[in-house]
Scaffold this motif. Structure first.
Motif, mmCIF file in Angstrom:
data_model
loop_
_atom_site.group_PDB
_atom_site.id
_atom_site.type_symbol
_atom_site.label_atom_id
_atom_site.label_comp_id
_atom_site.label_asym_id
_atom_site.label_seq_id
_atom_site.Cartn_x
_atom_site.Cartn_y
_atom_site.Cartn_z
ATOM 1 N N THR A 195 0.702 -1.122 0.110
ATOM 2 C CA THR A 195 0.040 -0.143 0.003
ATOM 3 C C THR A 195 1.019 1.263 -0.053
ATOM 4 O O THR A 195 1.805 1.473 0.774
ATOM 5 C CB THR A 195 -0.951 0.106 1.267
ATOM 6 O OG1 THR A 195 -1.823 -1.092 1.540
ATOM 7 C CG2 THR A 195 -1.796 1.132 1.109
ATOM 8 N N THR A 196 0.487 2.077 -1.017
ATOM 9 C CA THR A 196 1.356 3.458 -0.918
ATOM 10 C C THR A 196 0.904 4.244 0.188
ATOM 11 O O THR A 196 -0.298 4.332 0.789
ATOM 12 C CB THR A 196 1.044 4.363 -2.009
ATOM 13 O OG1 THR A 196 1.006 3.520 -3.406
ATOM 14 C CG2 THR A 196 1.623 5.626 -2.423
ATOM 15 N N LEU A 197 2.050 4.753 1.095
ATOM 16 C CA LEU A 197 1.826 5.334 2.378
ATOM 17 C C LEU A 197 2.537 6.852 2.249
ATOM 18 O O LEU A 197 3.619 7.052 2.163
ATOM 19 C CB LEU A 197 2.350 4.637 3.443
ATOM 20 C CG LEU A 197 2.392 5.136 4.855
ATOM 21 C CD1 LEU A 197 0.841 5.311 5.544
ATOM 22 C CD2 LEU A 197 3.323 4.219 5.924
ATOM 23 N N ILE A 198 1.570 7.848 2.369
ATOM 24 C CA ILE A 198 1.969 9.217 2.435
ATOM 25 C C ILE A 198 1.711 9.648 3.667
ATOM 26 O O ILE A 198 0.304 9.889 4.150
ATOM 27 C CB ILE A 198 1.119 10.136 1.443
ATOM 28 C CG1 ILE A 198 1.308 9.642 0.080
ATOM 29 C CG2 ILE A 198 1.513 11.481 1.418
ATOM 30 C CD1 ILE A 198 0.210 9.846 -1.038
ATOM 31 N N ILE A 199 2.665 10.192 4.324
ATOM 32 C CA ILE A 199 2.567 10.530 5.899
ATOM 33 C C ILE A 199 3.262 12.192 5.758
ATOM 34 O O ILE A 199 4.314 12.409 5.373
ATOM 35 C CB ILE A 199 3.379 9.877 6.861
ATOM 36 C CG1 ILE A 199 2.892 8.465 6.972
ATOM 37 C CG2 ILE A 199 3.502 10.552 8.277
ATOM 38 C CD1 ILE A 199 3.788 7.502 7.675
ATOM 39 N N ALA A 200 2.043 13.261 6.339
ATOM 40 C CA ALA A 200 2.673 14.424 6.399
ATOM 41 C C ALA A 200 3.047 14.619 8.234
ATOM 42 O O ALA A 200 2.212 14.048 9.068
ATOM 43 C CB ALA A 200 1.361 15.301 6.374
ATOM 44 N N THR A 201 3.989 15.065 8.459
ATOM 45 C CA THR A 201 4.509 15.065 9.855
ATOM 46 C C THR A 201 5.638 16.290 10.051
ATOM 47 O O THR A 201 6.478 16.767 9.090
ATOM 48 C CB THR A 201 5.139 13.885 10.318
ATOM 49 O OG1 THR A 201 5.546 13.957 11.517
ATOM 50 C CG2 THR A 201 6.398 13.576 9.490
ATOM 51 N N HIS A 202 5.607 16.617 11.388
ATOM 52 C CA HIS A 202 6.547 17.540 11.812
ATOM 53 C C HIS A 202 7.866 17.020 12.142
ATOM 54 O O HIS A 202 9.147 17.604 12.234
ATOM 55 C CB HIS A 202 6.115 18.408 13.029
ATOM 56 C CG HIS A 202 5.233 19.519 12.583
ATOM 57 N ND1 HIS A 202 4.006 19.632 12.923
ATOM 58 C CD2 HIS A 202 5.384 20.702 11.995
ATOM 59 C CE1 HIS A 202 3.513 20.597 12.507
ATOM 60 N NE2 HIS A 202 4.274 21.360 11.993
ATOM 61 N N SER A 203 7.487 15.721 12.622
ATOM 62 C CA SER A 203 8.610 14.950 13.267
ATOM 63 C C SER A 203 9.883 14.435 12.429
ATOM 64 O O SER A 203 9.689 13.551 11.865
ATOM 65 C CB SER A 203 7.839 13.691 14.053
ATOM 66 O OG SER A 203 8.771 12.912 14.582
ATOM 67 N N GLN A 204 11.032 15.020 12.799
ATOM 68 C CA GLN A 204 12.175 14.779 12.143
ATOM 69 C C GLN A 204 12.493 13.285 12.667
ATOM 70 O O GLN A 204 13.086 12.411 11.675
ATOM 71 C CB GLN A 204 13.349 15.545 12.379
ATOM 72 C CG GLN A 204 12.834 16.835 11.494
ATOM 73 C CD GLN A 204 12.457 16.951 10.169
ATOM 74 O OE1 GLN A 204 13.252 16.516 9.401
ATOM 75 N NE2 GLN A 204 11.239 17.416 9.935
ATOM 76 N N GLU A 205 12.291 12.978 13.841
ATOM 77 C CA GLU A 205 12.642 11.656 14.366
ATOM 78 C C GLU A 205 11.846 10.644 13.811
ATOM 79 O O GLU A 205 12.635 9.552 13.215
ATOM 80 C CB GLU A 205 12.328 11.667 15.908
ATOM 81 C CG GLU A 205 13.115 10.989 16.699
ATOM 82 C CD GLU A 205 12.591 10.749 18.114
ATOM 83 O OE1 GLU A 205 12.304 11.835 18.578
ATOM 84 O OE2 GLU A 205 12.674 9.685 18.864
ATOM 85 N N LEU A 206 10.712 10.828 13.414
ATOM 86 C CA LEU A 206 9.874 9.940 13.018
ATOM 87 C C LEU A 206 10.509 9.545 11.223
ATOM 88 O O LEU A 206 10.503 8.274 10.888
ATOM 89 C CB LEU A 206 8.384 10.183 12.469
ATOM 90 C CG LEU A 206 7.481 9.620 11.893
ATOM 91 C CD1 LEU A 206 7.191 8.045 12.475
ATOM 92 C CD2 LEU A 206 6.167 10.250 11.760
ATOM 93 N N ILE A 207 10.915 10.577 10.765
ATOM 94 C CA ILE A 207 11.473 10.384 9.226
ATOM 95 C C ILE A 207 12.818 9.724 9.499
ATOM 96 O O ILE A 207 12.936 8.648 8.654
ATOM 97 C CB ILE A 207 11.558 11.884 8.783
ATOM 98 C CG1 ILE A 207 10.503 12.750 8.568
ATOM 99 C CG2 ILE A 207 12.411 11.734 7.384
ATOM 100 C CD1 ILE A 207 10.376 14.000 7.997
#
Lengths: 227, 296
Positions: A195-207
């Motif tokens: 599944t294509t997953l697109i996440i909008a986030t502020h978190s640099q740690e998550l990235i």
């Protein structure tokens, strides 16, 4: 800036979005491949949520072209919008669970809307609630759940219809680290299954913790695209 | 239209959450049906009475005294040939007097002092079933009056005219009240559904975002409209029947003196009223959903 992929499921060509005279997005051109993990990041007001809303046509493009699975969104009639939306599983920043419905009903509504049989709905919903770890909360109403539990219910609703694309807007923003880890693991599992997953986030740690393509926005423009 | 268990669940949730609003709508439908039903009931009983009366309608033609029996026979045959006439019977003066005596047994003394029969020979003219209306009666009477052999024509013109007018008025009242209450009820149901829609605006937006189509979203509202119309119709008719029952038990003895037997409306009328009230519910819902789709 254009990022090219081999099997694009989402294609944007010089897309602009304006509200009156205020520009929200400018000259966005992206290709997102099927099965990719994409992080859209940037400061508040950069246009992350607006960009996501364009994908499922909660907002319309002012100029340029946006194609989802080869379908030009400017040609989708309002009456046929539900067909496009069924390609997506959306996790909203504020969860958007229906407060007058139980957790079970909130998740089941996706299948009920597509005319699925009750027997199948019960089996599928129980399974997905077990997967996200809130099967014991299925008869509770959203206001009586914690933020983490509501987010899991929102994830369950997003994945129950086996969508081609999952969009998550700040999925860990209001969660404690443990709940955030569980949610991201769940989403990664679906992404690993194609599944294509697109996440909008502020978190640099998550990235940093996850391997995916990063699109950085600033003042409505792509300023960086990393693979 | 997708109507499944989810539609009913969402419909019942909405009714639970907006009990007062739905109760007011239900009561409005009940009252509308009660008022319109009362007029229908009155009109149908009046019509029944008129029909019964019509079956006995006849024109009495009094013949001149100094005409021959062949002229009497010719007059009878000529009247018999009119297209609106079913049959004509000859009643001699003697037979007429005999019948009058039988009808007025208490005033027998009046007849005993009579030296000659004051009643002339007469013809009783019966009209065909489909021609027993005031117009046909008047036109037939004026044609008969042209005969030289005819002295006087009698058919209770004034009474029939008044009664027909009362029936026409009550029918007109039933139709106009029906039209007014139809519009008022459609408006109230449309308003209820509109309020329900706006109170669930966010929920509807979420459903649209998760891929629900219009038919799925609208189905519980159509169920609500149907329930308001159908159950309101049943409620109104039940109350009407109850009131009718109480009324008929108390006054049927008084009315029996006038050979009037009041009846509840026919099953066909009941079904028509029920169909119309359900249609009202559906229409109210359709209008508000159409407006909501336009605005959203």
């Amino acid at each position: 800036m254009t990022i090219l992929g081999s099997q694009p499921i989402i294609r944007m060509f010089n897309v602009y979005k304006r509200y009156d005279k205020m520009s929200a997005l400018s000259d966005i051109s992206i290709d997102i491949n099927s099965g990719e993990l994409i992080f859209i990041t940037g400061p508040s007001g950069a246009g992350k949520t607006t960009l996501l809303k364009l994908f499922y046509k909660a907002e319309t493009v002012t100029a340029g072209q946006l194609l989802i699975g080869g379908l030009n969104l400017s040609r989708v009639r309002p009456s046929a919008l539900y067909k496009l939306r069924r390609k997506f599983g959306i996790i909203f920043q504020d969860f958007k669970l229906i407060p007058s419905m139980t957790v079970f009903e909130n998740v089941a509504i996706v299948l009920e809307a597509s005319g699925e049989k009750q027997r199948i709905i019960e089996r599928k919903v129980s399974k997905v609630l077990r997967t996200v770890g809130i099967e014991d909360k299925k008869n509770l109403y959203p206001p009586s759940l914690s933020g983490g539990e509501q987010q899991r219910a929102a994830v369950a609703r997003a994945v129950i219809g086996e969508p081609e694309i999952i969009i998550a807007d700040e999925p860990t923003g209001s969660l404690d680290p443990e709940s955030a880890r569980i949610i991201i693991e769940l989403l990664r599992e679906f992404n690993e299954r194609g599944t294509t997953l697109i996440i909008a986030t502020h978190s640099q740690e998550l990235i940093k913790q996850n391997r995916g393509r990063v699109i950085r926005l600033k003042k409505g423009q792509i300023v960086e695209a990393l693979t | 239209m997708i109507i499944n268990s989810s539609s009913f669940k969402r419909c019942s949730n909405d009714i639970k959450n907006n009990k007062f609003l739905h109760a007011i709508t239900f009561i409005t439908v009940v009252l509308s049906i009660l008022i319109v039903g009362t007029f229908v009931l009155f009109a149908s009983n009046a019509q029944e009475l008129l029909d019964r009366w019509k079956s006995g309608i006849k024109v009495i033609v009094y013949l001149e005294n100094n005409i021959s029996s062949s002229e009497k026979t010719r007059t009878r045959l000529e009247i018999r040939n009119f297209e609106e006439v079913e049959d004509v019977f000859f009643v001699s003066g003697e037979k007429g007097l005999e019948e009058l005596k039988n009808q007025m047994t208490r005033q027998k003394a009046i007849f005993e002092n009579l030296k000659t029969n004051p009643l002339p020979d007469s013809l009783e003219v019966f009209l065909k079933k489909d021609r027993k209306d005031l117009e046909s009666l008047e036109s037939l009477a004026s044609k008969i009056e042209q005969f030289q052999s005819v002295g006087e024509v009698e058919y209770g013109k004034e009474w029939i005219g008044r009664f027909v007018k009362i029936i026409s008025l009550s029918r007109l009242a039933a139709i106009s009240m029906g039209a007014v209450f139809f519009m008022v009820t459609v408006f109230i149901i449309a308003n209820t559904i509109r309020l329900a829609l706006y109170s669930r605006k966010e929920e509807i937006e979420i459903m649209q975002l998760v891929g629900a189509d219009d038919r799925f979203i609208k189905s519980p509202f159509y169920i609500q409209g149907f329930l308001h119309g159908f159950l309101g119709g049943i409620g109104g008719l039940l109350i009407l029947f109850l009131l009718f029952f109480i009324f008929s038990v108390n006054i049927s003895q008084d009315l029996s003196a006038f050979i009037i037997k009041i009846k509840f409306m026919s099953l066909k009328s009941v079904f028509i009223i029920l169909f119309c009230s359900t249609l009202v519910g559906w229409l109210g819902c359709y209008i508000s959903l159409k407006q909501f789709s336009k605005n959203s």
